[in-house]
Design a protein around this motif. Structure first.
Motif, short mmCIF file in Angstrom:
data_model
loop_
_atom_site.label_atom_id
_atom_site.label_comp_id
_atom_site.label_asym_id
_atom_site.label_seq_id
_atom_site.Cartn_x
_atom_site.Cartn_y
_atom_site.Cartn_z
N PHE A 377 20.50 2.65 -60.45
CA PHE A 377 21.47 3.63 -60.94
C PHE A 377 20.92 5.05 -61.00
CE2 PHE A 377 23.46 -0.25 -62.31
CZ PHE A 377 24.82 0.02 -62.41
N GLY A 378 19.60 5.17 -61.01
CA GLY A 378 19.02 6.49 -61.16
C GLY A 378 19.04 7.01 -62.57
N SER A 379 19.26 6.14 -63.54
CA SER A 379 19.21 6.52 -64.95
C SER A 379 18.73 5.32 -65.76
CB SER A 379 20.56 7.01 -65.45
OG SER A 379 21.52 5.98 -65.43
N PRO A 380 18.10 5.55 -66.92
CA PRO A 380 17.53 4.45 -67.69
C PRO A 380 18.60 3.50 -68.22
CG PRO A 380 16.62 6.57 -68.38
CD PRO A 380 17.78 6.87 -67.49
N MET A 381 18.23 2.23 -68.31
CA MET A 381 19.09 1.24 -68.93
C MET A 381 19.08 1.42 -70.44
SD MET A 381 18.65 -2.93 -68.85
CE MET A 381 17.57 -2.99 -70.28
N VAL A 382 20.25 1.31 -71.07
CA VAL A 382 20.33 1.39 -72.52
C VAL A 382 20.71 0.03 -73.08
CG1 VAL A 382 20.96 3.84 -72.47
CG2 VAL A 382 22.78 2.09 -72.48
N SER A 383 20.55 -0.12 -74.39
CA SER A 383 20.90 -1.37 -75.07
C SER A 383 22.20 -1.18 -75.83
CB SER A 383 19.79 -1.77 -76.05
OG SER A 383 18.59 -2.01 -75.36
N LEU A 384 23.16 -2.06 -75.58
CA LEU A 384 24.46 -2.00 -76.23
C LEU A 384 24.70 -3.25 -77.07
CD1 LEU A 384 26.87 -0.87 -73.34
CD2 LEU A 384 25.77 0.57 -75.08
N GLY A 385 25.62 -3.13 -78.01
CA GLY A 385 26.19 -4.30 -78.66
C GLY A 385 27.53 -4.57 -78.03
N GLN A 386 28.09 -5.70 -78.36
CA GLN A 386 29.45 -6.00 -77.94
C GLN A 386 30.16 -6.64 -79.11
OE1 GLN A 386 31.24 -9.25 -75.11
NE2 GLN A 386 30.52 -7.58 -73.83
N GLY A 387 31.36 -6.15 -79.37
CA GLY A 387 32.11 -6.68 -80.50
C GLY A 387 32.65 -8.06 -80.27
N GLY A 388 32.77 -8.47 -78.99
CA GLY A 388 33.28 -9.79 -78.69
C GLY A 388 32.25 -10.88 -78.90
N SER A 389 32.67 -12.12 -78.68
CA SER A 389 31.81 -13.28 -78.92
C SER A 389 31.68 -14.08 -77.64
CB SER A 389 32.42 -14.17 -80.01
OG SER A 389 32.67 -13.44 -81.18
N ILE A 390 30.47 -14.56 -77.36
CA ILE A 390 30.22 -15.48 -76.24
C ILE A 390 29.43 -16.65 -76.82
CG2 ILE A 390 29.30 -15.75 -73.91
CD1 ILE A 390 29.42 -12.75 -73.54
N PRO A 391 30.12 -17.66 -77.36
CA PRO A 391 29.40 -18.77 -78.01
C PRO A 391 28.37 -19.44 -77.12
CG PRO A 391 31.76 -18.87 -78.49
CD PRO A 391 31.58 -17.80 -77.46
N LEU A 392 28.59 -19.40 -75.80
CA LEU A 392 27.66 -20.05 -74.88
C LEU A 392 26.25 -19.47 -75.01
CD1 LEU A 392 27.24 -22.04 -72.52
CD2 LEU A 392 27.88 -20.17 -70.97
N CYS A 393 26.13 -18.19 -75.35
CA CYS A 393 24.80 -17.59 -75.47
C CYS A 393 23.97 -18.30 -76.52
CB CYS A 393 24.92 -16.09 -75.80
SG CYS A 393 25.50 -15.10 -74.42
N ASN A 394 24.58 -18.66 -77.63
CA ASN A 394 23.85 -19.39 -78.66
C ASN A 394 23.45 -20.78 -78.18
OD1 ASN A 394 25.96 -17.50 -80.21
ND2 ASN A 394 24.08 -17.66 -81.39
N VAL A 395 24.32 -21.40 -77.38
CA VAL A 395 23.99 -22.71 -76.82
C VAL A 395 22.81 -22.60 -75.87
CG1 VAL A 395 24.85 -24.64 -75.43
CG2 VAL A 395 26.36 -23.53 -77.09
N PHE A 396 22.82 -21.59 -74.99
CA PHE A 396 21.68 -21.36 -74.10
C PHE A 396 20.40 -21.15 -74.91
CE2 PHE A 396 24.45 -19.63 -70.43
CZ PHE A 396 24.33 -20.80 -69.72
N ALA A 397 20.49 -20.31 -75.94
CA ALA A 397 19.30 -19.98 -76.73
C ALA A 397 18.75 -21.22 -77.45
CB ALA A 397 19.62 -18.89 -77.74
N GLU A 398 19.62 -22.08 -77.94
CA GLU A 398 19.19 -23.28 -78.65
C GLU A 398 18.65 -24.34 -77.69
OE1 GLU A 398 22.72 -24.33 -80.70
OE2 GLU A 398 22.64 -22.59 -82.05
N THR A 399 19.26 -24.43 -76.50
CA THR A 399 18.85 -25.44 -75.53
C THR A 399 17.58 -25.05 -74.80
OG1 THR A 399 21.20 -25.97 -75.20
CG2 THR A 399 19.66 -26.85 -73.59
N TYR A 400 17.43 -23.74 -74.55
CA TYR A 400 16.26 -23.23 -73.83
C TYR A 400 15.59 -22.14 -74.67
CZ TYR A 400 19.28 -25.25 -70.22
OH TYR A 400 20.11 -26.09 -69.51
N PRO A 401 14.90 -22.53 -75.74
CA PRO A 401 14.36 -21.53 -76.67
C PRO A 401 13.32 -20.61 -76.06
CG PRO A 401 13.55 -23.75 -77.19
CD PRO A 401 14.64 -23.91 -76.18
N GLY A 402 12.72 -21.00 -74.94
CA GLY A 402 11.73 -20.13 -74.31
C GLY A 402 12.31 -19.21 -73.26
#
Length: 445
Positions: A377-402
């Motif tokens: 992009f030619g510009s630094p990546m920033v960190s954002l939040g998102q107001g929505g929910s993606i429950p699958l992310c928690n499942v990924f994190a719990e299933t693959y903790p590393g």
């Protein structure tokens, strides 16, 4: 030919791919669209990824009846990093088709953007994956795995059930969850925080049946008025959500969301104030937020001079990382019951809950994607939040903790996902595909 030129040269095919995908009304709700449309989209995705090296790609049935496209593409080195690519092929319904400026299931270019349901969320991300892989050809020094699900928008949990039961099938060192997006067109970002949610339906009952407002009004309790009073008490005068027991003072520490940009992105009418006493970023990503999704009561047209005996509302409470959904569910239920006036009967039914998510950002995959995005992009990546929910992310994190989870994609505020006139900017597909290709090319242990 250098990688940026190869990606640019593939954009014609990217548009053709997206046009084909958008033309399939893959709404995963058989009450609105035939299930054959989702099956057609799943087969399209399977064929497309089989053509870029996922020779074992197949359809996997999930618990909610939807089909996920699952596959792998080994690089020949079992010790190499493994990356799981995620997206979903199901889409939101078009809602009010008369509000669309273009046909919802026909990819149409207007003022440089490509319009159509799913153009950004999430078929644009499927095309991003394909474009990155085509640009790389055989030059992929990591092992790849793939899962593209078919019921994310319905929230029925098919893949959330599938992942822990088939953990080895999808196990990876890094997961690219491509269902979010950038801060704005040309401003790359990774989403590092997701709010969780609690959905409830609250029912208020005050009378056995409708009664004449002239004969009984003034003394008889009014269920609709009681409900209105209860709902009004969920926010204070400044618009802060005020559910008793939930912290409403947290502050966001990542990239800010400028107020002027938010007003434009959200279409706030002239003169209307933004809600809450925090910054836009605080209110969206760090604090609880209450939305009234719907109310059951007599419509204006056809209403009678009668006191309403019962009424109900559907509520959506978003909760930031650090808040337990079970705690939030009890807090909301207790708050509603305590706020009910006049001794009316109150019932609160929980429809769904989801946990918030906070990504780890100190690993090699995160550093690699930050470097790749900045180069693309030619510009630094920033960190954002998102107001929505993606429950699958928690499942990924719990299933693959590393594993490192990286939330990214082609969506940005002007994409208007879930609304009429959804669109994607083709430059986002091109630049994000280049960033993904650079990431896959350079990620090592």
């Amino acid at each position: 030919m250098e990688l940026p030129e190869r990606v640019a040269g593939l954009m014609g095919q990217a548009r053709s791919d997206l046009a084909e995908l958008v033309s399939i009304p893959s709404v995963a709700d058989p009450r609105q669209y035939p299930p054959e449309e989702c099956a057609r989209a799943a087969q399209w995705v399977l064929d497309a990824f089989a053509a870029v090296g996922f020779t074992d790609a197949h359809l996997a049935e999930t618990a909610d009846g939807s089909q996920a496209v699952v596959g792998s593409r080994p690089c020949g080195d079992p010790e190499a990093v493994t990356v799981l690519l995620y997206a979903h092929y199901d889409v939101q319904p078009p809602l009010d088709e008369t509000a669309w400026r273009t046909p919802p299931f026909e990819l149409t270019e207007v003022d440089g953007r490509w319009y159509g349901r799913g153009a950004a969320d999430c078929k644009g991300n499927i095309v991003m994956h394909l474009t990155a892989l085509r640009a790389l050809g055989d030059d992929v020094p990591v092992n790849l795995k793939l899962v593209v699900e078919g019921s994310e928008e319905q929230g029925t949990g098919g893949l959330e059930d599938f992942v822990p039961k088939h953990a080895d099938l999808l196990r990876a060192d890094a997961v690219l969850v491509c269902d979010t997006g950038n801060a704005a067109v040309g401003r790359p970002a990774a989403t590092v925080s997701l709010r969780g949610m609690v959905n409830v339906v609250v029912t208020v009952e005050a009378l056995a049946s409708e009664i004449h407002s002239g004969m009984f009004g003034g003394a008889a309790p009014d269920a609709l008025a009681a409900l209105v009073a209860m709902l009004a008490g969920l926010r204070d005068a400044e618009g802060n959500t005020t559910v008793s027991g939930l912290d409403n003072s947290q502050e966001w520490s990542g990239a800010t969301y400028p107020e002027a940009q938010f007003r434009s992105d959200a279409g706030v009418v002239d003169g209307a104030s933004l809600l809450g006493d925090g910054s836009v970023s605080d209110m969206l990503w760090a604090r609880p937020s209450m939305t009234i999704l719907g109310i059951d009561c007599p419509p204006v047209v056809g209403s009678a001079a009668a006191i309403v005996p019962r009424a109900r509302a559907r509520l959506n409470l978003r909760i930031p990382p650090g808040t337990d959904p079970a705690v939030a569910e009890k807090a909301l239920t207790d708050h509603l019951v305590a706020a009910a006036p006049w001794g009316v009967h109150v019932a609160v039914e929980t429809e769904a809950t989801g946990s918030p998510f906070s990504a780890q950002t100190d690993g090699p995959a995160y550093r690699a994607i930050a470097s790749a995005m900045e180069e693309a992009f030619g510009s630094p990546m920033v960190s954002l939040g998102q107001g929505g929910s993606i429950p699958l992310c928690n499942v990924f994190a719990e299933t693959y903790p590393g594993a490192e989870l990286i939330l990214m994609g082609v969506e940005e505020p002007l994409a208007l996902i879930h609304a009429p006139n959804e669109s994607v900017h083709p430059r986002e597909i091109e630049d994000m595909a280049l960033a993904e290709a650079l990431f896959l090319q350079r990620l090592t242990r």
